[in-house]
Motif scaffolding. Structure first.
Motif, mmCIF file in Angstrom:
data_model
loop_
_atom_site.group_PDB
_atom_site.id
_atom_site.type_symbol
_atom_site.label_atom_id
_atom_site.label_comp_id
_atom_site.label_asym_id
_atom_site.label_seq_id
_atom_site.Cartn_x
_atom_site.Cartn_y
_atom_site.Cartn_z
ATOM 1 N N GLN A 297 4.192 -22.735 9.416
ATOM 2 C CA GLN A 297 4.227 -22.271 8.033
ATOM 3 C C GLN A 297 4.114 -23.434 7.063
ATOM 4 O O GLN A 297 3.471 -23.348 6.024
ATOM 5 C CB GLN A 297 5.509 -21.474 7.777
ATOM 6 N N MET A 298 4.756 -24.536 7.422
ATOM 7 C CA MET A 298 4.654 -25.716 6.583
ATOM 8 C C MET A 298 3.211 -26.178 6.491
ATOM 9 O O MET A 298 2.711 -26.533 5.426
ATOM 10 C CB MET A 298 5.518 -26.823 7.213
ATOM 11 N N ALA A 299 2.542 -26.180 7.634
ATOM 12 C CA ALA A 299 1.151 -26.622 7.648
ATOM 13 C C ALA A 299 0.293 -25.712 6.774
ATOM 14 O O ALA A 299 -0.567 -26.167 6.020
ATOM 15 C CB ALA A 299 0.627 -26.631 9.081
ATOM 16 N N ILE A 300 0.515 -24.405 6.871
ATOM 17 C CA ILE A 300 -0.252 -23.454 6.059
ATOM 18 C C ILE A 300 0.009 -23.708 4.583
ATOM 19 O O ILE A 300 -0.906 -23.747 3.759
ATOM 20 C CB ILE A 300 0.152 -22.014 6.420
ATOM 21 N N MET A 301 1.273 -23.874 4.238
ATOM 22 C CA MET A 301 1.629 -24.077 2.848
ATOM 23 C C MET A 301 0.949 -25.322 2.296
ATOM 24 O O MET A 301 0.414 -25.314 1.194
ATOM 25 C CB MET A 301 3.153 -24.222 2.745
ATOM 26 N N LYS A 302 0.960 -26.384 3.054
ATOM 27 C CA LYS A 302 0.355 -27.624 2.584
ATOM 28 C C LYS A 302 -1.142 -27.457 2.364
ATOM 29 O O LYS A 302 -1.701 -27.911 1.360
ATOM 30 C CB LYS A 302 0.597 -28.748 3.593
ATOM 31 N N GLU A 303 -1.787 -26.821 3.312
ATOM 32 C CA GLU A 303 -3.226 -26.615 3.189
ATOM 33 C C GLU A 303 -3.547 -25.814 1.932
ATOM 34 O O GLU A 303 -4.433 -26.155 1.153
ATOM 35 C CB GLU A 303 -3.715 -25.903 4.451
ATOM 36 N N ASN A 304 -2.788 -24.728 1.725
ATOM 37 C CA ASN A 304 -3.031 -23.886 0.551
ATOM 38 C C ASN A 304 -2.783 -24.643 -0.740
ATOM 39 O O ASN A 304 -3.537 -24.548 -1.701
ATOM 40 C CB ASN A 304 -2.120 -22.647 0.601
ATOM 41 N N GLN A 305 -1.677 -25.394 -0.776
ATOM 42 C CA GLN A 305 -1.333 -26.146 -1.980
ATOM 43 C C GLN A 305 -2.441 -27.126 -2.349
ATOM 44 O O GLN A 305 -2.788 -27.281 -3.508
ATOM 45 C CB GLN A 305 -0.077 -26.975 -1.739
ATOM 46 N N ASN A 306 -2.930 -27.818 -1.339
ATOM 47 C CA ASN A 306 -3.953 -28.830 -1.622
ATOM 48 C C ASN A 306 -5.202 -28.200 -2.192
ATOM 49 O O ASN A 306 -5.799 -28.715 -3.132
ATOM 50 C CB ASN A 306 -4.291 -29.600 -0.339
ATOM 51 N N GLN A 307 -5.606 -27.080 -1.623
ATOM 52 C CA GLN A 307 -6.813 -26.444 -2.138
ATOM 53 C C GLN A 307 -6.588 -25.934 -3.551
ATOM 54 O O GLN A 307 -7.453 -26.077 -4.417
ATOM 55 C CB GLN A 307 -7.223 -25.299 -1.210
ATOM 56 N N PHE A 308 -5.432 -25.359 -3.788
ATOM 57 C CA PHE A 308 -5.109 -24.871 -5.119
ATOM 58 C C PHE A 308 -5.118 -26.010 -6.129
ATOM 59 O O PHE A 308 -5.635 -25.884 -7.236
ATOM 60 C CB PHE A 308 -3.743 -24.199 -5.084
ATOM 61 N N PHE A 309 -4.558 -27.141 -5.744
ATOM 62 C CA PHE A 309 -4.521 -28.318 -6.608
ATOM 63 C C PHE A 309 -5.934 -28.739 -6.993
ATOM 64 O O PHE A 309 -6.247 -29.003 -8.146
ATOM 65 C CB PHE A 309 -3.793 -29.437 -5.865
ATOM 66 N N MET A 310 -6.810 -28.788 -5.987
ATOM 67 C CA MET A 310 -8.188 -29.185 -6.264
ATOM 68 C C MET A 310 -8.886 -28.190 -7.170
ATOM 69 O O MET A 310 -9.627 -28.564 -8.085
ATOM 70 C CB MET A 310 -8.973 -29.315 -4.955
ATOM 71 N N LEU A 311 -8.640 -26.897 -6.935
ATOM 72 C CA LEU A 311 -9.343 -25.891 -7.728
ATOM 73 C C LEU A 311 -8.887 -25.908 -9.182
ATOM 74 O O LEU A 311 -9.708 -25.855 -10.102
ATOM 75 C CB LEU A 311 -9.110 -24.504 -7.135
#
Lengths: 529, 424
Positions: A15-29
């Motif tokens: 879950q941590m890995a998923i959260m990090k991946e999502n956060q990073n993409q959101f940050f970039m967008l």
């Protein structure tokens, strides 16, 4: 049955890995969207800086830069910049989005960082973020060629810059395969965090080449070398554009870390944003002061120029791009102040060389970018990495390696400037030879909007007499003629006439009643010019 | 998405004459506020009230009686979509509509017309979302669900059809069509402000589509959001470029004056992005380029159709939203990657280009039915609404008012009072 402790831990890691991946993409967008908004800012900076008869043209070019750029960057740009595999010169994969993993794979967790890898490829977030940077590089050029560039020329060079010239420049510095990134055997890495060199020097050189080959606007330089002012038509629009650009620049620099999930990311993002605004502020104030001093000394009159403050601030923010993640705020202030003064100097050099740059794009981007590229490694705190550990910048005990880093940045600066220069000279010279580069003199005299776009920016204020043919088509009726701005001997005559409706007769209502024209022009400034 | 209201306000402000500018901006501001109140009172309840039947929801009126299915964040996000749908209509009705008319139809649109459509398509029990069960007498539509991720149909078809009805009911602006049938160009007073609106709309559209994933915490969410944003940009780009080229070349072929029109480019870009709403979360980027191109062509087709039928649409709102929305709703089932889930095999069948599965074709038909249902519903209610207002004589402003300009008469605040510009 309840989970074993080991299972629970594995689930949490996942879950941590998923959260990090999502956060990073959101940050970039999110940051990418604000950088996209900078296109709007630049559109208005330009719109306010040109004459009212060319406004629609410049807005059109900015809109097209966004759209042509996205298709070009999707088809060729991103693949050349970041396609893997690629060699040290250029990438060569993912053309038109091919060979990309679109579907999710199984999530595997990296136990050291708890980040997810082999999840969905995050190609889209990367593409979007890189695209808005590419579009920024291309739109710089439009400022230098405003009011006289041909439409086809614009589309072609916009396509080429976002599709080829900029991507190669980005590949060298930012792709793991690029030679400036890997060091080509020297072990050094070019330090250009948000693209002072990659984006702004590349675009600035293109602007310089374009402005030089296109030649100045009609009436800008008299035969005796005298400079004629061609002021923009709306300072409020320029200011609107400037504010939007300032806001977007914070995201341009703050988002360049492209990640928010690891230890220290938030710190670097906030440091970048802080440095950007400090550098911009220093530059804006110093440019304003330098300009006033220069004009006082020259006897031109003492003014606190809004345009100098704005453009100076932009130059300062451009200069901060290269090192904002790795310099102290006092260093940002220093760099910004220098950039502001150098902007004023550069601007006058460009004018002395009789290059017509309506927006001072060359002075802002080329000079600001150069200062940024040189100063970033000098003031760097962490500096070059050796064996995964930062050596420190020259002022922080980095020693010889730190100074070699400065040298490597210089190598990169010269290479990218040469690359952009040679490509653009080829491009613009070819366009010049086939006659596609500049609008005809007759169009430039009357204004591009009415001839090329059929849409005046402010139709109620003026109606152009388009051509003799159109004049013949109109019905009889008094053509109210008032010549505005036809007196200046050094400027081309722009023929205007007062407000009239298109067909030269007042419109009739649905029951055939003729309407008193006085009713059509209420007490508003647009109808009274 | 809330900032898109600003964008639309400026697009409209720049596209009307200076004497009507305050009026149109006031209308945009009011849309935000009336929409909020109506959506709070009954709109969200009709759309997402749990429990609800297949036609309409019926709980959470005035945000009461909430259970764990109601979140304030959810309300806000759905509200800005409702406000977007209702503001589209004002584009087609600009410069000649009574102010009270605006207020009445905003109330109905955000309070009833739009929420019902949203319920059908997006709530868990709506009939378009759920499809008809396997026991249906008419056709076996088991497993079908209406594909519309961010609302090509729900938002834009609704807005576009209401706009069409409104424009027809109102009739053209004075002087727009001459008695012999030629079209008078009534240009807007400042293209710069219209372009500002266009840019703001483009940025807002990325949030409109990206945010429709409604979550960022599940595996793959970031990827889907990024894909939506990328597809939105590419779809808008293709739509804009195609529209611009078609406009120039068709005029050139006909031998008339041919131009690179900024407003056509902006509207083409919007049409392209509108068409992306239906399936941008689930299609490859090249498919976005294809659909955007078709949307640009559809926009040009509707643009000319409206002029041919002598319907005056100052902003081309119908062409952008109805044309783009139809393109989106009909093309999404063809190009989506995952598509529907087959009830027999529990596998994703993909769109029509991914194998031409029977369920894929059925999903196209279901989307077509959805489009027809949305348009039919909206046209019916709008006809009642605008028709009764027209009969009561409150729909359109008087001729003298329209010529004088609505700013001074309705608002007492001219947009550009000459007194502020010079001493004369």
């Amino acid at each position: 049955a309840s989970m074993s402790q080991q299972d629970e831990i594995e689930l949490l890691k996942r879950q941590m890995a998923i959260m990090k991946e999502n956060q990073n993409q959101f940050f970039m967008l999110i940051n990418g969207m604000f950088v996209f908004f900078m296109q709007c800012g630049f559109a208005f900076l330009e719109a306010g800086s040109v004459r009212s008869v060319n406004t629609v043209n410049i807005l059109m070019k900015n809109i097209l830069d966004v759209f042509v750029g996205s298709l070009s960057f999707f088809a060729f740009g991103y693949p050349f910049a970041y396609g893997r595999p690629g060699n040290s010169f250029i990438g060569h994969n993912n053309f038109f989005g091919a060979n990309v993993d679109y579907f999710e794979k199984t999530i595997t967790v990296d136990n050291s960082t708890l980040a997810g890898y082999e999840t969905s490829s995050s190609y889209f977030a990367n593409w979007f973020f890189q695209y808005v940077f590419a579009a920024t590089a291309a739109t710089i050029v439009s400022g230098a060629v405003a009011e006289r560039a041909d439409f086809a020329c614009y589309v072609i060079y916009s396509f080429t810059i976002t599709g080829f010239i900029y991507p190669v420049s980005a590949h060298w510095v930012w792709s793991p395969d690029g030679w400036l990134y890997t060091g080509a055997g020297t072990g050094l890495r070019m330090q250009d965090f948000a693209g002072s060199c990659v984006v702004h020097v590349c675009g600035g050189v293109a602007a310089l080449v374009g402005a030089k080959i296109l030649g100045p606007r009609l009436g800008r330089f008299s035969e005796d070398g005298k400079l004629n002012a061609i002021p923009g038509h709306s300072v409020p629009l320029v200011s609107l554009g400037a504010f939007i650009l300032f806001l977007g620049f914070l995201c341009f620099n703050g988002g360049s870390i492209q990640r928010i999930s690891e230890d220290g990311d938030g710190l670097i993002a906030s440091l970048s944003i802080t440095n950007t605004i400090i550098s911009g502020s220093g530059a804006g104030l110093s440019a304003m002061l330098a300009n006033r001093v220069y004009n006082t000394v020259k006897g031109n009159g003492k003014f606190w120029s809004l345009l100098m403050a704005i453009n100076g601030a932009l130059a300062g923010m451009v200069a901060s791009c290269a090192g904002c993640n790795d310099i102290a705020p006092w260093a940002a202030l220093t760099i910004g102040s220098v950039a502001g003064v150098m902007f004023v100097v550069a601007r006058n050099v460009v004018l002395w060389a009789e290059i017509d740059d309506p927006l001072d794009a060359i002075s802002v981007h080329l000079i600001g970018g150069t200062i940024g590229t040189i100063s970033a490694p000098i003031f760097a705190i962490r500096g070059q990495m050796v064996g995964g550990k930062p050596e420190g910048g020259p002022l922080y005990g980095g020693g010889i390696i730190a100074w070699k880093g400065v040298g490597w940045n210089l190598v990169g600066l010269l290479s990218i400037a040469l690359w952009s220069g040679i490509c653009c000279i080829t491009l613009f010279s070819t366009l010049n030879m086939v006659g596609l580069i500049r609008i005809p003199k007759s169009v430039e005299e009357v204004g591009i909007d009415i001839k090329k776009h059929g849409e005046l920016a402010y139709p109620e204020a003026f109606v152009r007499v388009i051509s003799d043919e159109k004049k013949k088509k109109t019905e009889d009726g008094a053509l109210k003629q008032r010549n505005l701005g036809a007196d200046s001997k050094s400027l081309p005559i722009i023929k205007t006439s007062a407000w009239e409706c298109d067909t030269n007769t007042p419109p009739t209502s649905s029951n055939g009643m003729t309407i008193d024209p006085a009713l059509l022009s209420p007490n508003s400034v647009y109808s009274n010019l | 998405v809330s900032v898109m209201q600003t964008g639309f306000a400026f697009l409209e402000a720049g596209s009307v004459r200076s004497k009507n500018t305050t009026n149109i901006i006031m209308k945009n501001v009011l849309d935000l506020f009336i929409g909020a109140i109506m959506y709070f009172a009954i709109g969200y309840s009709f759309a997402y009230g749990k429990p609800g039947n297949a036609f309409i929801g019926h709980n959470y009126f005035f945000a009461t009686n909430m259970d764990e299915n109601f979140t304030y964040a959810g309300w806000f996000f759905q509200y800005v979509f409702a406000a977007t749908a209702s503001t589209i209509v004002s584009g087609a009705m600009a410069e000649r509509t009574e102010f009270t008319t605006y207020m009445v139809y905003f109330t109905f649109l955000t309070g009833f017309v739009y929420p019902v459509v949203a319920h059908w398509c997006w709530s868990e029990v709506g009939w378009l979302k759920v499809g008809m069960g396997e026991n249906s007498y008419v056709i076996r539509t088991h497993g079908l669900s209406y594909i519309d991720y961010a609302g090509s149909g729900v938002v834009h078809l609704t807005g576009g059809s209401a706009a069409l009805v409104g424009a027809i009911a109102l009739g053209p602006r004075i002087g727009r069509f001459k008695p012999d049938g030629t079209v008078n160009d009534l240009p807007g007073h400042t293209v710069t402000v219209a372009a500002l609106g266009g840019f703001i709309l483009f940025v807002g559209f990325m949030a409109f589509n990206g945010g429709s994933q409604l979550s960022i915490s599940n595996p793959g969410d970031g990827n889907v959001v990024a894909l939506s944003v990328m597809n939105t940009v590419l779809g808008g780009a293709s739509g804009a470029i195609v529209a611009m080229l078609v406009y120039k070349t068709t005029d050139a072929i006909r031998g008339e004056d041919h131009y690179w029109s900024l407003l056509i480019t902006i509207n083409g870009g919007l049409a392209g992005m509108v068409s992306m709403c239906a399936g941008c979360n689930d299609m490859l980027p090249w498919a976005a380029v294809v659909i955007g191109t078709i949307a640009g062509l559809a926009f040009m087709g509707w643009h000319h159709l409206m002029l041919f039928c002598k319907i005056d649409d100052p902003l081309d709102a119908v062409a952008v939203h109805l044309g783009g929305g139809l393109a989106g709703v009909l093309l999404a089932p063809i190009f989506v990657m995952k598509g529907l889930t087959s009830p027999e095999t529990q596998q994703h069948v993909g769109g029509i280009i991914y194998g031409g599965n029977y369920l894929a074709f059925q999903s196209f038909g279901w989307n077509l039915l959805g489009a027809v249902a949305i348009i039919g519903w909206t046209v019916a209610i709008s006809t009642l609404l605008f028709g009764s207002m027209k009969l009561l004589g409150v729909l359109r402003v008087s001729e003298a008012d329209e010529l004088r300009g609505l700013d001074e008469i309705k608002h007492g605040e001219p947009a550009y009072p000459i007194k502020s510009y010079s001493d004369q």
